[in-house]
Design a protein around this motif. Structure first.
Motif, PDB file in Angstrom:
ATOM      1  N   PHE A  95       0.866  -1.177   0.000  1.00 43.14           N
ATOM      2  CA  PHE A  95       0.000   0.000   0.000  1.00 43.14           C
ATOM      3  C   PHE A  95       0.900   1.223   0.000  1.00 43.14           C
ATOM      4  CE2 PHE A  95      -2.785   3.192   2.017  1.00 43.14           C
ATOM      5  CZ  PHE A  95      -3.840   3.125   1.121  1.00 43.14           C
ATOM      6  N   HIS A  96       0.551   2.242  -0.748  1.00 45.54           N
ATOM      7  CA  HIS A  96       1.481   3.341  -1.019  1.00 45.54           C
ATOM      8  C   HIS A  96       1.823   4.212   0.188  1.00 45.54           C
ATOM      9  CE1 HIS A  96      -2.007   6.008  -0.984  1.00 45.54           C
ATOM     10  NE2 HIS A  96      -2.607   5.173  -1.816  1.00 45.54           N
ATOM     11  N   HIS A  97       0.909   4.319   1.176  1.00 50.29           N
ATOM     12  CA  HIS A  97       1.155   5.115   2.387  1.00 50.29           C
ATOM     13  C   HIS A  97       1.520   6.574   2.086  1.00 50.29           C
ATOM     14  CE1 HIS A  97       0.784   1.661   4.988  1.00 50.29           C
ATOM     15  NE2 HIS A  97       1.757   1.026   4.354  1.00 50.29           N
ATOM     16  N   LEU A  98       0.956   7.129   1.014  1.00 48.46           N
ATOM     17  CA  LEU A  98       1.160   8.551   0.732  1.00 48.46           C
ATOM     18  C   LEU A  98       0.335   9.392   1.709  1.00 48.46           C
ATOM     19  CD1 LEU A  98       0.938   8.480  -3.171  1.00 48.46           C
ATOM     20  CD2 LEU A  98       3.022   8.552  -1.777  1.00 48.46           C
ATOM     21  N   LEU A  99       0.799  10.597   1.996  1.00 50.37           N
ATOM     22  CA  LEU A  99       0.052  11.501   2.871  1.00 50.37           C
ATOM     23  C   LEU A  99      -1.068  12.138   2.060  1.00 50.37           C
ATOM     24  CD1 LEU A  99       3.124  13.093   4.669  1.00 50.37           C
ATOM     25  CD2 LEU A  99       1.540  11.381   5.581  1.00 50.37           C
ATOM     26  N   PRO A 100      -2.334  11.872   2.414  1.00 50.83           N
ATOM     27  CA  PRO A 100      -3.457  12.249   1.550  1.00 50.83           C
ATOM     28  C   PRO A 100      -3.662  13.750   1.387  1.00 50.83           C
ATOM     29  CG  PRO A 100      -4.256  11.421   3.666  1.00 50.83           C
ATOM     30  CD  PRO A 100      -2.783  11.164   3.622  1.00 50.83           C
ATOM     31  N   GLU A 101      -3.208  14.538   2.360  1.00 53.00           N
ATOM     32  CA  GLU A 101      -3.441  15.983   2.287  1.00 53.00           C
ATOM     33  C   GLU A 101      -2.390  16.702   1.452  1.00 53.00           C
ATOM     34  OE1 GLU A 101      -1.192  15.277   6.219  1.00 53.00           O
ATOM     35  OE2 GLU A 101      -2.538  14.203   4.869  1.00 53.00           O
ATOM     36  N   PHE A 102      -1.331  15.982   1.052  1.00 56.09           N
ATOM     37  CA  PHE A 102      -0.258  16.588   0.274  1.00 56.09           C
ATOM     38  C   PHE A 102      -0.337  16.162  -1.183  1.00 56.09           C
ATOM     39  CE2 PHE A 102       2.650  16.648   4.265  1.00 56.09           C
ATOM     40  CZ  PHE A 102       2.039  17.815   4.699  1.00 56.09           C
ATOM     41  N   THR A 103       0.188  17.003  -2.067  1.00 53.93           N
ATOM     42  CA  THR A 103       0.241  16.652  -3.488  1.00 53.93           C
ATOM     43  C   THR A 103       1.336  15.609  -3.713  1.00 53.93           C
ATOM     44  OG1 THR A 103       1.884  18.342  -4.005  1.00 53.93           O
ATOM     45  CG2 THR A 103      -0.452  19.000  -4.115  1.00 53.93           C
ATOM     46  N   ALA A 104       1.348  15.056  -4.926  1.00 52.44           N
ATOM     47  CA  ALA A 104       2.399  14.106  -5.282  1.00 52.44           C
ATOM     48  C   ALA A 104       3.774  14.761  -5.114  1.00 52.44           C
ATOM     49  CB  ALA A 104       2.218  13.632  -6.724  1.00 52.44           C
ATOM     50  N   GLU A 150      -0.520   5.160 -10.455  1.00 56.02           N
ATOM     51  CA  GLU A 150       0.137   6.460 -10.270  1.00 56.02           C
ATOM     52  C   GLU A 150       0.550   6.658  -8.814  1.00 56.02           C
ATOM     53  OE1 GLU A 150      -2.055   9.066 -13.802  1.00 56.02           O
ATOM     54  OE2 GLU A 150      -2.986   8.913 -11.825  1.00 56.02           O
ATOM     55  N   GLN A 151      -0.317   6.263  -7.901  1.00 54.60           N
ATOM     56  CA  GLN A 151       0.009   6.377  -6.480  1.00 54.60           C
ATOM     57  C   GLN A 151       1.261   5.564  -6.142  1.00 54.60           C
ATOM     58  OE1 GLN A 151      -3.588   5.025  -4.605  1.00 54.60           O
ATOM     59  NE2 GLN A 151      -4.638   6.978  -4.838  1.00 54.60           N
ATOM     60  N   GLU A 171       5.995  -6.641  -1.801  1.00 54.16           N
ATOM     61  CA  GLU A 171       4.823  -6.812  -2.666  1.00 54.16           C
ATOM     62  C   GLU A 171       4.381  -5.476  -3.274  1.00 54.16           C
ATOM     63  OE1 GLU A 171       3.571  -9.572  -3.623  1.00 54.16           O
ATOM     64  OE2 GLU A 171       4.362 -11.025  -2.207  1.00 54.16           O
ATOM     65  N   PRO A 172       5.283  -4.747  -3.937  1.00 54.18           N
ATOM     66  CA  PRO A 172       4.939  -3.402  -4.413  1.00 54.18           C
ATOM     67  C   PRO A 172       3.859  -3.356  -5.478  1.00 54.18           C
ATOM     68  CG  PRO A 172       7.015  -4.126  -5.365  1.00 54.18           C
ATOM     69  CD  PRO A 172       6.639  -5.146  -4.330  1.00 54.18           C
ATOM     70  N   THR A 173       3.582  -4.489  -6.148  1.00 54.48           N
ATOM     71  CA  THR A 173       2.529  -4.499  -7.170  1.00 54.48           C
ATOM     72  C   THR A 173       1.343  -5.374  -6.745  1.00 54.48           C
ATOM     73  OG1 THR A 173       3.542  -6.366  -8.355  1.00 54.48           O
ATOM     74  CG2 THR A 173       4.223  -4.142  -9.005  1.00 54.48           C
ATOM     75  N   GLY A 174       1.317  -5.756  -5.480  1.00 51.61           N
ATOM     76  CA  GLY A 174       0.310  -6.706  -5.005  1.00 51.61           C
ATOM     77  C   GLY A 174      -1.120  -6.226  -5.098  1.00 51.61           C
ATOM     78  N   ASN A 175      -1.342  -4.904  -5.056  1.00 55.80           N
ATOM     79  CA  ASN A 175      -2.701  -4.355  -5.098  1.00 55.80           C
ATOM     80  C   ASN A 175      -3.113  -3.887  -6.486  1.00 55.80           C
ATOM     81  OD1 ASN A 175      -3.452  -4.709  -2.419  1.00 55.80           O
ATOM     82  ND2 ASN A 175      -2.544  -2.776  -1.768  1.00 55.80           N
ATOM     83  N   LEU A 176      -2.285  -4.192  -7.497  1.00 56.20           N
ATOM     84  CA  LEU A 176      -2.527  -3.632  -8.825  1.00 56.20           C
ATOM     85  C   LEU A 176      -2.960  -4.705  -9.822  1.00 56.20           C
ATOM     86  CD1 LEU A 176       0.706  -1.420  -8.995  1.00 56.20           C
ATOM     87  CD2 LEU A 176      -1.576  -0.729  -8.225  1.00 56.20           C
ATOM     88  N   ASP A 177      -3.720  -4.291 -10.828  1.00 57.73           N
ATOM     89  CA  ASP A 177      -4.092  -5.227 -11.891  1.00 57.73           C
ATOM     90  C   ASP A 177      -2.843  -5.559 -12.708  1.00 57.73           C
ATOM     91  OD1 ASP A 177      -4.001  -3.571 -14.582  1.00 57.73           O
ATOM     92  OD2 ASP A 177      -4.919  -2.262 -13.087  1.00 57.73           O
TER      93      ASP A 177
END
Length: 227
Positions: A95-104, A150-151, A171-177
């Motif tokens: 799971f990417h664990h990006l901070l949702p309130e910040f931009t890429a 993208e995330q 597992e960096p691609t585990g959640n992706l098609d």
């Protein structure tokens, strides 16, 4: 051959469940050199995450030594281990664990500013990284406005923002098609080879694993090379 970026020497790790002792890693020896990509393939519960946590200095082994760029870490203080981890190791999770309130852009710049880089320079380097990963047009979008692929590519950019010597991916691609997984994986491999980054990637995807330099598995707590 280059000196190893990562070297595990006789690393062991066990846990207790009541009176029972579970040996997860048993005298593991393993090394990874610059520019080399290694797939770690093993069933759930075999110890992949434990191995990655120990290699990434997030967890201490019960025995053995972890060396990062030839530096033994077993006697390092927690502060010294944190500094070494911040400067030399990048992490990518399922799971990417990006901070949702910040931009890429802000998500990629943040680790650099934490590391002491000037804010303007951190943003410039973050933009360059996102451009390299073909995410430039999405730089000012927040994670919720990005696709799953993208995330995860932003997460990869964040992981390498401080130019680490070692990348650990669980597992960096585990959640992706499958199609998105292939694209994200290709991004990861291109980045590793272009920068001389050493990468250890835990994956269940044999098709992707076969594109890497080496394949290893965990058997009875030990790392075994695969054909």
């Amino acid at each position: 051959m280059s000196d190893p970026v990562l070297e595990l020497v006789g690393v062991s790790r066990h846990y207790r469940e009541g009176d029972a002792r579970l040996d997860i890693l048993v005298e593991v020896d393993f090394s990874l050199v610059p520019g080399q990509t290694v797939a770690l393939i093993a069933p759930s519960g075999a110890g992949k995450s434990t191995l990655l946590h120990i290699a990434g200095l997030l967890e201490r082994p019960d025995a053995g030594e972890v060396k990062i760029n030839n530096a033994p870490t077993s006697t390092m203080s927690d502060d010294a281990r944190t500094k070494l981890r911040r400067n030399s190791i990048g992490f990518v999770y399922q799971f990417h664990h990006l901070l949702p309130e910040f931009t890429a852009l802000e998500n990629v710049a943040l680790p650099q500013t934490i590391n002491g880089l000037d804010r303007a320079e951190a943003r410039r380097r973050a933009k360059d990284l996102l451009d390299y990963l073909r995410l430039g047009p999405r730089a000012l979008h927040r994670p919720g406005e990005l696709s799953g692929g993208e995330q995860q590519r932003v997460a990869i950019a964040r992981a390498v923002a401080n130019a680490p010597a070692l990348l650990l991916a669980d597992e960096p691609t585990g959640n992706l098609d499958p199609r998105t997984a292939e694209h994200v994986f290709a991004t990861l491999m291109t980045l590793a080879r272009a920068s001389g980054l050493a990468a250890l990637v835990a994956t269940h995807n044999l098709e992707l694993a076969n594109q890497m330099d080496r394949r290893v598995t965990l058997r009875d707590g030990r790392i075994v090379e695969m054909d």
